[in-house]
Enzyme design. Sequence first.
Site, PDB file in Angstrom:
ATOM      1  CG  ASP A   1       1.813 -19.568  13.274  1.00 10.58           C
ATOM      2  OD1 ASP A   1       2.356 -19.309  14.357  1.00 10.58           O
ATOM      3  OD2 ASP A   1       2.267 -20.412  12.462  1.00 10.58           O
TER       4      ASP A   1
ATOM      5  CG  HIS B   1      -0.276   0.050   2.533  1.00 11.32           C
ATOM      6  ND1 HIS B   1       0.465   1.123   2.987  1.00 11.32           N
ATOM      7  CD2 HIS B   1      -0.199  -0.879   3.525  1.00 11.32           C
ATOM      8  CE1 HIS B   1       0.938   0.878   4.186  1.00 11.32           C
ATOM      9  NE2 HIS B   1       0.559  -0.344   4.541  1.00 11.32           N
TER      10      HIS B   1
ATOM     11  CB  SER C   1       1.729  -3.170   5.475  1.00  8.01           C
ATOM     12  OG  SER C   1       0.588  -2.917   6.248  1.00  8.01           O
TER      13      SER C   1
END
Length: 426
Positions: A372, A248, A387
Amino acid sequence: MQRKMLKDKKNLVFVSVLAILIATSLIITDKGREEFTVIAGKVALRNISSLPASVQVTSDSSNVKINGGSLNESIVVGAGQPLTIFAEEPGSFTLSAKIFGINIKSIKVNVLPNIMLYPGGDFIGVKINANGLIAVRFSNIVVEGKGVLCPAKDAGILIGDIIRKVNGINVHNSEAFTKEVNKEENLNQVLQIEVFRGGKELTFYVSPEFSKDNNRNLIGLWVKDNVAGIGTLTYVTADMKSYGALGHAITESTTGITVPIDCGDLVGAQILNLVKGKKNQPGEVQGQLPDEVPFGQVTANNDFGIFGDYYGGIIEPGSQAYPIALQSEIHEGDAIILSCIDGSVKEYKIKIEKVNRQSSPNTKSMNIRIVDDNLLKKTGGIIQGMSGSPIIQEGKIIGAVTHVLVNDPTRGYGVFIEWMLENNYN
């Protein structure tokens, strides 16, 4: 006879009006040339933007199949209907969209070789110098005899504007801006300030005021010329020449605008702390950016990440390169992400809960959930700084983590790798 002539005239008027409407539609909707990037030997889903009606699509190459068929002459595509594009060999060709034989749009299609990428997962530091100065905050000035003023705001400048010039002189940093505003000869003179806003260049006329408290001219505006932060490297190309990261855009924290790049560096990040994410309290990676030799240069910052030249130093010699998967190959179910929240890059299990088939680029391509136990224990799920973490399914890189759901940090979104690559190569 007279009735027949009247009818013919009506028909002629109707045809003329129809022709005018069609011509007007073509003028309004023709946005010129588009560009797609696809991978040789893989089916890609793409959408031709702004079609007014069904169109004929033709190609100048025999090395392509559209919607499963060869383009010997043309095929008809409905408005808003996506295309499946398949090309066997690397290269480029042009698709033409036509109505009544009139070309209304040309689409250049770049066909890349079947790409291999080195997956990332490492935390990286990013330092960016903006192409101009970002207007981030107004401040009032108390002027003797005039009261409280804010010349920049009163002139029409908005927070988020990118300031490029003052009186025709380029201002690349805040020091240059302050110098121009504070020139003695500019007191009681109108400054011509050129800004970039919403894709347009605008000019405003601002009269600085002298502040006794600051002993200089002021226009009541705070500006920022650089940003820095921590994210995750997504991939390095097989030739070790370029990279993609974050998934992003880097935005300025106060205004939320995508930072226009003048220049930037990819550097190491020293991680100091991990703040665990909770419902309505996003976690984050906290660290600092030591002064060191850059790993790469940042040349692009857009909705799908940061991209640029890779110098070396992150991917270890002998690392395994992975093929990629386009969205047609991705499915709901098990996958992994790579992250270095434990000090080194490791695999962590996730579930792809939904694949959002997209014919045009969008950063919310997949709904994902962290499953997880080790990752959940350390971070609570997805935290800021993760990210760009590469997503791998069945031995192929399929995308990168982009967003976290604020009300549930175990869930978030991922972007298709094809959208990152399209922005890398275009």
